[in-house]
Design an enzyme around this catalytic site. Structure first.
Site, PDB file in Angstrom:
ATOM      1  N   SER A  94       0.787  -1.266  -0.090  1.00 18.86           N
ATOM      2  CA  SER A  94      -0.243   0.369  -0.129  1.00 18.86           C
ATOM      3  C   SER A  94       0.877   1.039   0.383  1.00 18.86           C
ATOM      4  O   SER A  94       0.410   2.314  -0.443  1.00 18.86           O
ATOM      5  CB  SER A  94      -1.083  -0.410   1.351  1.00 18.86           C
ATOM      6  N   ASP A 117      -4.319   6.836  10.615  1.00 16.16           N
ATOM      7  CA  ASP A 117      -3.480   5.506  10.724  1.00 16.16           C
ATOM      8  C   ASP A 117      -2.423   5.083  11.003  1.00 16.16           C
ATOM      9  O   ASP A 117      -2.262   4.057  12.114  1.00 16.16           O
ATOM     10  CB  ASP A 117      -4.292   4.055   9.377  1.00 16.16           C
ATOM     11  N   HIS A 137       0.414   4.778   6.946  1.00 13.33           N
ATOM     12  CA  HIS A 137       0.604   5.390   5.784  1.00 13.33           C
ATOM     13  C   HIS A 137       0.478   7.327   5.619  1.00 13.33           C
ATOM     14  O   HIS A 137      -0.321   8.045   6.172  1.00 13.33           O
ATOM     15  CB  HIS A 137      -0.810   4.927   4.909  1.00 13.33           C
TER      16      HIS A 137
END
Length: 221
Positions: free
Chosen positions: A49, A197, A200
């Site tokens: 990601s 989060d 990221h």
């Protein structure tokens, strides 16, 4: 005869995108222009990601910024983002072949972070990283390989964290590939540079990651 004419006329409109009132046609791409496009060298970013640019627009991810910098400099390279959210080294190894139909000039491997977050056996992570590098080498011996080092949050125990960090320099040394010591250097742990989060990067965070990657990439182009 009329049907053939109509068919040809429709194809011409589709191909050249002419308006009904236009008397001009767009000239076909020359053989020289086609050759130049085919000769563009490929930079393949293969990761999870982080590479995929989770949570932001793709063009704002570090891979998108690399592509923009290359375009602005007029370099004959093109960038493919092969990032997939949730990817582990095992799943990456299983899909890597799909992206090796064309020879990469530079292959950037960014995987392992999800292994660490899931507590996967470190020997398995190391084995998979080496296997992916060896797969690229076997198919394209001239490809330049860059391994992006990772670190993990301090929730797996200090011993695991330390051994995890050591995997990347070990693999880079054993496989004789270039190493980015820590992809998220200057970004990890900073709430202003990461999404809620805490994992990221934001657009601003990706800009810093881009600078880290570009410093390791620019002299190879």
């Amino acid at each position: 005869m009329i049907k053939q004419f109509l068919g040809i006329f429709a194809i011409a409109i589709f191909t050249f995108a002419c308006s009904p009132k236009s008397e001009k046609t767009v000239p076909p791409v020359s053989q020289e222009e086609t050759t130049v496009k085919k000769e563009q060298k490929l930079i393949l970013f293969f990761g999870n990601s982080l590479t995929a640019g989770y949570g932001i627009e793709l063009e704002d991810s570090f891979t998108g910024l690399v592509a923009q910098r290359i375009d602005s400099l007029g370099m004959d390279y093109r960038v493919i983002n092969a990032g997939l959210s949730g990817e582990t080294t095992a799943s990456g190894l299983s899909r890597l072949d799909w992206f090796l139909e064309e020879e990469p000039y530079i292959f950037v491997l960014e995987l392992g972070g999800n292994d660490g977050l899931r507590g996967i056996t470190l020997s398995e992570t190391k084995k998979n990283l080496k296997a992916m590098i060896q797969l690229v080498k076997a198919k394209y011996p001239e490809t330049i390989i860059i391994l992006a080092g990772m670190q993990i949050p301090p929730n797996m125990g200090q011993e695991y964290i330390k051994e995890f960090e050591e995997i990347y320099p070990q693999v880079a040394d054993e496989e004789k590939v270039k190493l980015i010591p820590f992809l998220l250097d200057g970004v990890a742990g900073n709430p202003d540079l990461n999404l809620p989060d805490g994992i990221h990067p934001t657009e601003e965070g990706h800009l810093i990651v881009f600078q880290t990657v570009w410093e390791n990439l620019k002299d190879l182009l």
